[in-house]
Write a protein that holds these residues in place. Structure first.
Motif, mmCIF file in Angstrom:
data_model
loop_
_atom_site.group_PDB
_atom_site.id
_atom_site.type_symbol
_atom_site.label_atom_id
_atom_site.label_comp_id
_atom_site.label_asym_id
_atom_site.label_seq_id
_atom_site.Cartn_x
_atom_site.Cartn_y
_atom_site.Cartn_z
ATOM 1 N N TRP A 422 35.829 96.890 67.317
ATOM 2 C CA TRP A 422 35.409 98.035 66.509
ATOM 3 C C TRP A 422 35.946 99.336 67.102
ATOM 4 C CZ3 TRP A 422 32.290 102.330 67.559
ATOM 5 C CH2 TRP A 422 31.965 103.097 66.434
ATOM 6 N N VAL A 423 35.907 99.473 68.437
ATOM 7 C CA VAL A 423 36.331 100.709 69.092
ATOM 8 C C VAL A 423 37.846 100.869 69.042
ATOM 9 C CG1 VAL A 423 36.455 101.921 71.308
ATOM 10 C CG2 VAL A 423 34.324 100.812 70.596
ATOM 11 N N SER A 424 38.554 99.793 69.371
ATOM 12 C CA SER A 424 40.003 99.909 69.551
ATOM 13 C C SER A 424 40.825 99.288 68.434
ATOM 14 C CB SER A 424 40.404 99.246 70.872
ATOM 15 O OG SER A 424 40.190 97.843 70.793
ATOM 16 N N GLY A 425 40.175 98.468 67.591
ATOM 17 C CA GLY A 425 40.931 97.731 66.593
ATOM 18 C C GLY A 425 41.586 96.495 67.147
ATOM 19 N N MET A 426 41.395 96.200 68.464
ATOM 20 C CA MET A 426 42.040 95.058 69.085
ATOM 21 C C MET A 426 41.446 93.750 68.556
ATOM 22 S SD MET A 426 42.344 94.028 73.107
ATOM 23 C CE MET A 426 43.182 95.551 73.523
ATOM 24 N N ASP A 427 42.311 92.846 68.189
ATOM 25 C CA ASP A 427 41.900 91.556 67.654
ATOM 26 C C ASP A 427 41.044 90.813 68.679
ATOM 27 O OD1 ASP A 427 41.658 89.121 66.396
ATOM 28 O OD2 ASP A 427 43.802 88.634 66.458
ATOM 29 N N ARG A 428 39.825 90.458 68.293
ATOM 30 C CA ARG A 428 38.919 89.784 69.224
ATOM 31 C C ARG A 428 39.428 88.401 69.638
ATOM 32 N NH1 ARG A 428 35.183 88.383 64.307
ATOM 33 N NH2 ARG A 428 35.015 90.625 64.142
ATOM 34 N N SER A 630 51.315 97.371 70.915
ATOM 35 C CA SER A 630 49.945 97.259 70.407
ATOM 36 C C SER A 630 49.883 96.809 68.951
ATOM 37 C CB SER A 630 49.236 98.604 70.550
ATOM 38 O OG SER A 630 49.895 99.591 69.780
ATOM 39 N N PHE A 631 51.026 96.731 68.279
ATOM 40 C CA PHE A 631 51.022 96.340 66.870
ATOM 41 C C PHE A 631 50.326 94.993 66.690
ATOM 42 C CE2 PHE A 631 52.944 93.997 63.353
ATOM 43 C CZ PHE A 631 52.799 94.886 62.302
ATOM 44 N N GLY A 632 50.785 93.999 67.429
ATOM 45 C CA GLY A 632 50.219 92.666 67.293
ATOM 46 C C GLY A 632 48.874 92.501 67.963
ATOM 47 N N MET A 633 48.458 93.493 68.742
ATOM 48 C CA MET A 633 47.147 93.417 69.375
ATOM 49 C C MET A 633 46.027 93.736 68.391
ATOM 50 S SD MET A 633 47.774 92.617 72.560
ATOM 51 C CE MET A 633 46.290 93.041 73.437
ATOM 52 N N ARG A 634 46.363 94.389 67.292
ATOM 53 C CA ARG A 634 45.333 94.863 66.363
ATOM 54 C C ARG A 634 44.986 93.788 65.344
ATOM 55 N NH1 ARG A 634 45.439 101.162 65.755
ATOM 56 N NH2 ARG A 634 46.843 101.769 67.438
ATOM 57 N N ARG A 635 43.701 93.738 65.048
ATOM 58 C CA ARG A 635 43.232 92.764 64.071
ATOM 59 C C ARG A 635 43.887 92.990 62.707
ATOM 60 N NH1 ARG A 635 39.193 89.154 63.240
ATOM 61 N NH2 ARG A 635 38.444 88.913 61.100
ATOM 62 N N ALA A 636 44.123 94.266 62.352
ATOM 63 C CA ALA A 636 44.688 94.586 61.040
ATOM 64 C C ALA A 636 46.066 93.965 60.859
ATOM 65 C CB ALA A 636 44.764 96.098 60.854
ATOM 66 N N HIS A 637 46.770 93.705 61.958
ATOM 67 C CA HIS A 637 48.130 93.176 61.881
ATOM 68 C C HIS A 637 48.215 91.730 62.355
ATOM 69 C CE1 HIS A 637 49.320 97.635 62.414
ATOM 70 N NE2 HIS A 637 49.321 97.330 61.138
ATOM 71 N N ARG A 638 47.076 91.067 62.482
ATOM 72 C CA ARG A 638 47.081 89.720 63.050
ATOM 73 C C ARG A 638 48.022 88.785 62.291
ATOM 74 N NH1 ARG A 638 41.661 86.459 62.511
ATOM 75 N NH2 ARG A 638 40.911 87.928 64.082
ATOM 76 N N ASP A 639 47.849 88.698 60.989
ATOM 77 C CA ASP A 639 48.649 87.754 60.200
ATOM 78 C C ASP A 639 50.120 88.149 60.183
ATOM 79 O OD1 ASP A 639 46.335 86.364 59.688
ATOM 80 O OD2 ASP A 639 46.007 87.267 57.713
ATOM 81 N N GLU A 640 50.377 89.438 60.035
ATOM 82 C CA GLU A 640 51.767 89.898 59.995
ATOM 83 C C GLU A 640 52.461 89.651 61.329
ATOM 84 O OE1 GLU A 640 54.291 93.928 58.825
ATOM 85 O OE2 GLU A 640 52.105 93.954 58.862
ATOM 86 N N SER A 641 51.744 89.892 62.414
ATOM 87 C CA SER A 641 52.309 89.669 63.736
ATOM 88 C C SER A 641 52.688 88.202 63.928
ATOM 89 C CB SER A 641 51.288 90.095 64.797
ATOM 90 O OG SER A 641 51.722 89.747 66.089
ATOM 91 N N ARG A 642 51.814 87.310 63.490
ATOM 92 C CA ARG A 642 52.100 85.880 63.626
ATOM 93 C C ARG A 642 53.255 85.450 62.732
ATOM 94 N NH1 ARG A 642 45.800 83.708 63.464
ATOM 95 N NH2 ARG A 642 45.227 84.384 65.579
#
Length: 696
Positions: A422-428, A630-642
């Motif tokens: 929630w704080v950083s947007g980092m994918d849990r 940090s692009f792929g670290m964010r939950r918002a980009h999880r699928d795109e990063s993979r």
């Protein structure tokens, strides 16, 4: 401002000459006929450097004499062809005029042009039906070429020679539609127009439309016909791969057929195979011309974006772009178009750019699009509160190290990862590296004095090696000492590589100044400064001189930066590298990180590892891994990063690889998570090969 009256045309004057630069439909026959009629010497290898130098000179001439060339073109069009061009300050003004010309038909036929793409939303907003004719000439293959490494690029000579100026014999218009065509280039001196045409949609529009509007971005005006043809041929030469790469997203519903554009020698037009000619340009009697500014003068007058004006629109920057399918969508925008749309206010964000910098590396004119994108982010104040988490990654690494092992336990605890997301947007779900309280620098300072030598180098370990991978730091130190060097490690200071891409230019400058205080005295002594992290190398070598343009210290340090592997390979080329390696019976897949690739580095890692008996390093070129900082670290980009890294993961999972290797800790984390394969730095393997009984 563009006036609303109809464009003036004198029907009794000669008509605007239009040439097509297109693949020769009968290259062998024509070449043979030409040799019989006039024997000539074999084509010499293309001098790529000379080609680019001449192209840059043509572009700089336009940038420096724009008003003069536009005035000359206007006079030429009026006096020679009876055409009074309209100068449209904005895309809206151009769309207003086209909508008026369309009349009751309300249909406009367009080519796939970045300039026309600027007008399209405004045309549709005025109730016009915009018909994209280019894509309809393709059909989808079952197995299309989706990524650049699947292409088999022709030689530079083949693409340069494949495109020839050609024309068609005009016929009576067979449609009430208006043709709106973005022009590749026009000559101010005589008004000659060149189109680069891979199939036949442009010539068909020119043949069939009742009226034709040529839309010319003001940067597409060059001095003379010779320069215009050279410009067009260069655009065709550098744009060929981009055309092939985009085929799978084009065409109709008939799957399994080979797209017509797969070859540089397409078949003749379906409608009429006799219309091609090469002796004279096509001439229309009802052509109108719009000269489109739409923000271009503003970029030309701004030192940060001036080089955008030099772009030839070849689309070469698109070929290796990992996120092209996301921001391009149906427009097939290039990174250049993506930036221009943001600067015009037509696109709300630049966040689909992952700052891999591959676009800048591919540009034939060395236009630094990544820096411009970062500048645009900074100008727009686009740094969000979550971005600060990543901009200050060095501080966070240090805090995590100081609180280890508690921090490692928290990062692995699901209940703690939720608020962190929630704080950083980092994918849990992202597995984080383990932090070490006993950092590499602390270990190094406790060490008894190293071996003495009259040859000294500086090792800058960066945040990853210092806080999360001390073993890599020791591998570097031991390898260098084994080869006769005294190794100095300065006080730790983060390079701040993440700040500028997120638009926090001031913070990036503060990081640079802080790090320079530690490195500049060592650079003054002439010591090479070695880095094992590609992103740190990019920051120190490329970013700092740009961020601190008045700093002699930044330029001095940048000049001393060397990648460790490149430094070692240079030693070997001089016959000075210790090659007493013990065998390692391994087959390893090597991934070149983007931040090495854009600095023309990477192959030296393979070269070094090939010196180790039994070790078989395999170059895996499957594009970006998808983490991208940090692009792929964010939950918002999880699928795109993979999805971006999927090709790399699949390759590593294939039989035969014992290990994955890469220089970037972020790439290693992504590769390991996606493939399940263990991934290490190549220098760790190299130290292991020096002594399989020694621990770094």
């Amino acid at each position: 401002m563009m006036e609303s009256h109809e464009l003036e045309m004198d029907r009794d004057m000669p008509r605007l000459p239009v040439w097509f630069l297109m693949p020769d439909p009968e290259p062998k026959r024509r070449r043979a006929a030409g040799q019989l009629a006039k024997p000539r010497r074999a084509t010499l290898p293309l001098d790529e450097e000379a080609l680019r130098d001449r192209l840059r000179a043509i572009r700089v001439d336009t940038a420096e004499h724009l008003d003069e060339l536009l005035a000359q073109l206007t006079t030429t069009l009026q006096e020679r062809y009876g055409v009074t061009p309209l100068e449209a300050t904005t895309a809206q003004e151009a769309a207003d005029e086209i909508a008026r010309l369309a009349g009751p038909s309300r249909r406009v036929l367009v080519n796939r042009s970045a300039t026309v793409a600027e007008l399209r939303p405004h045309l549709e907003a005025r109730g016009l039906e915009v018909v994209q004719t280019y894509d309809e000439q393709f059909v989808h293959p079952d197995q299309g070429v989706e990524r650049y490494w699947q292409l088999e690029p022709p030689s530079a000579e083949a693409t340069w020679e494949a495109f020839h100026p050609q024309s068609i014999t005009p016929s009576a218009p067979r449609s009430a539609d208006v043709g709106v065509l973005g022009v590749n280039v026009i000559a101010a001196e005589d008004g000659t127009v060149f189109f680069v045409q891979h199939l036949f949609n442009i010539s068909e529009i020119l043949e069939q439309a009742s009226q034709v509007v040529l839309v010319i971005g003001i940067e597409r005006v060059v001095r003379d016909e010779e320069g215009a043809e050279f410009f067009a041929r260069a655009q065709a030469r550098y744009g060929t791969l981009g055309v092939a790469l985009n085929m799978p997203c084009r065409g109709g519903k008939n799957k399994g057929e080979v797209p017509a554009g797969h070859s540089l020698t397409p078949s003749p037009p379906i409608h009429d195979t006799t219309r091609l000619a090469s002796h004279a340009p096509m001439q229309r009697t009802d052509v109108r011309v719009i000269l489109l500014d739409n923000g271009r003068r503003a970029w030309l007058n701004d030192p940060r974006y001036r080089d955008l004006f030099l772009c030839i629109g070849c689309g070469n920057c698109l070929i290796e772009c990992p996120t092209r399918s996301t921001y391009g969508k149906e427009t097939c925008w290039t990174p250049r178009d993506y930036l221009m749309a943001f600067l015009r206010g037509d696109s709300p964000s630049l966040r689909e750019c992952i700052t891999c910098a591959r676009c800048g590396a591919r540009c034939p004119l060395d236009i630094d699009l990544p820096v411009m994108i970062s500048e645009a982010e900074a100008e727009a104040g686009a740094t969000r509160w979550q971005d600060q988490f990543y901009c200050n990654i060095g501080v966070l690494f240090q805090a995590s190290s100081l609180t280890a092992p508690l921090s490692n336990w928290l990062f692995d605890w699901p209940l703690a990862r939720r608020p962190m997301e929630w704080v950083s947007g980092m994918d849990r779900e992202r597995k984080l590296p383990a932090f070490h309280r006993d950092t590499f620098l602390r270990q190094y300072r406790r060490r008894p004095s190293g071996p003495t030598s009259d040859r000294t180098v500086v090792y800058y370990p960066g945040c990853y090696a210092n806080f999360t991978d001390p073993a890599l730091g020791w591998a570097v130190v031991h390898i260098l000492e084994r080869n006769g060097f005294r190794v100095l490690v300065p006080n730790h200071a983060c390079c701040g590589v993440a700040c500028f891409p997120y638009g926090d230019k001031e913070l990036a400058q503060r990081y640079a100044r802080r790090s320079l205080r530690a490195l500049e005295p060592l650079a003054q002594k002439g010591y090479p400064i070695l880095v094992s992290c590609p992103s740190c190398g990019t920051a120190l070598e490329r970013d700092w001189p740009y961020l601190l343009p008045g700093s002699d210290d930044a330029r001095l340090v940048a000049a001393q930066i060397r990648d460790v592997s490149a430094f070692l390979w240079a030693l070997h080329q001089q016959g000075e590298l210790d090659t007493a390696f013990e065998p390692l019976e391994l087959r390893v897949g090597y991934h070149t990180p983007c931040h090495l690739r854009v600095r023309d580095l990477g192959p030296e890692n393979l070269d070094l590892l090939r010196l180790v008996p039994g070790l078989e390093p395999v170059d895996i070129d499957r594009g970006c891994c998808g983490l991208a900082g940090s692009f792929g670290m964010r939950r918002a980009h999880r699928d795109e990063s993979r999805e971006i890294g999927r090709y790399l993961f699949d390759e590593l999972q294939s039989p035969g690889y014992d290990l994955g290797i890469t220089n970037c800790a972020g790439c290693a984390m992504q590769m390991q998570a996606g493939s399940g394969q263990n991934v290490v730095h190549p220098l760790v393997l190299l130290w292991q090969a020096y002594s399989t009984k020694s621990e770094p």
